[in-house]
Structures are given as C-alpha cells and as structure tokens.
Write a protein that holds these residues in place. Structure first.
Motif, mmCIF file in Angstrom:
data_model
loop_
_atom_site.group_PDB
_atom_site.id
_atom_site.type_symbol
_atom_site.label_atom_id
_atom_site.label_comp_id
_atom_site.label_asym_id
_atom_site.label_seq_id
_atom_site.Cartn_x
_atom_site.Cartn_y
_atom_site.Cartn_z
ATOM 1 N N ALA A 1 2.368 -5.659 -1.942
ATOM 2 C CA ALA A 1 1.245 -4.749 -1.683
ATOM 3 C C ALA A 1 1.663 -3.282 -1.751
ATOM 4 N N GLY A 2 2.950 -3.034 -1.920
ATOM 5 C CA GLY A 2 3.424 -1.664 -2.055
ATOM 6 C C GLY A 2 3.949 -1.034 -0.791
ATOM 7 N N GLY A 3 4.055 -1.811 0.294
ATOM 8 C CA GLY A 3 4.583 -1.266 1.527
ATOM 9 C C GLY A 3 6.101 -1.237 1.519
ATOM 10 N N SER A 4 6.672 -0.198 2.128
ATOM 11 C CA SER A 4 8.129 -0.089 2.177
ATOM 12 C C SER A 4 8.509 0.683 3.436
ATOM 13 N N THR A 5 8.937 -0.040 4.427
ATOM 14 C CA THR A 5 9.265 0.609 5.692
ATOM 15 C C THR A 5 10.671 0.298 6.179
ATOM 16 N N ASP A 6 11.297 -0.726 5.632
ATOM 17 C CA ASP A 6 12.569 -1.182 6.194
ATOM 18 C C ASP A 6 13.768 -0.680 5.396
ATOM 19 N N TYR A 7 13.846 0.606 5.207
ATOM 20 C CA TYR A 7 15.018 1.158 4.546
ATOM 21 C C TYR A 7 16.253 0.977 5.423
#
Length: 119
Positions: free
Chosen positions: A55-61
């Motif tokens: 879905a395009g989410g990216s939070t866990d860098y």
C-alpha cells in the motif's frame, strides 16, 4: 522473475546516492508486492534497512538510517528506489532489493549493488 539493483558506487562521507531496483517477470501486478531494501556489510549479517508495504507505507526504517534514507516505489515503472543522504562510512555494504506478495508468497531477491562510503 528478476530484481536488478543499480546505482551503487563510491561516494564521499556526507554525500548522496540513489539506488534503483527494477522488477520484471512477476506473475501479479507489481503494486501487490511488499518491497524492502536490505544491506550486508563485510563480516556482518544482512540487515533490513527500509521496508515498504504494498500500500506504500514505510515506517520501520533501521534506526541507523532514519531521517537519512527514504524508500519509494513507482509501480508503473515496476521500480523501487532508495534515496540515501548524509552517507557515512558505516553505510558501506552491498544493498539488496527484496519483494514478496502477501505473508506466504515466494521471496524474491536481487543480486545486490555495492555502496562504498569513503574519502
């Protein structure tokens, strides 16, 4: 099925690079795949750098790259990007692209691209 990374190279500390990962041959639409960037430094285990959901989410860098690296994707081009800013010598590694559809789909890996940060 192929994932082909590009954009690696030698860069000075404080510099920037943009990695690309071109996907081809997938059975399903590329937008349905979660994608990730991993890296492996010499003598170390492979680590997750930046994930992105379908879905395009990216939070866990990874903590070590937060606020410096940004993952993005262009589903029309079937390409994933990793923008790397303020590079440090400890960012030196082979960077790998990864894709997987759902929780039980086949895992796909690229062959990697080498990033060397050195003066």
């Amino acid at each position: 099925v192929q994932l082909v990374e590009s954009g690696g190279g030698l860069v000075q500390p404080g510099g920037s690079l943009r990695l690309s990962c071109a996907a081809s041959g997938f059975s399903f639409t590329f937008s349905s795949y979660a994608v990730r960037w991993y890296r492996q430094a010499p003598g170390k285990e492979r680590e997750l750098v930046a994930p992105m959901t379908s879905a395009g989410g990216s939070t866990d860098y990874a903590d070590s790259v937060k606020d410096r690296f940004t993952i993005s994707r262009d589903n029309a081009k079937k390409t994933v990007y990793l923008q790397m800013n303020s590079l440090k010598p400890e960012d030196t590694a082979v960077y790998y692209c990864y894709a997987r559809r759902g929780m039980y789909g086949t895992e796909y890996w690229g062959k990697g691209t080498l990033v060397t940060v050195s003066s």
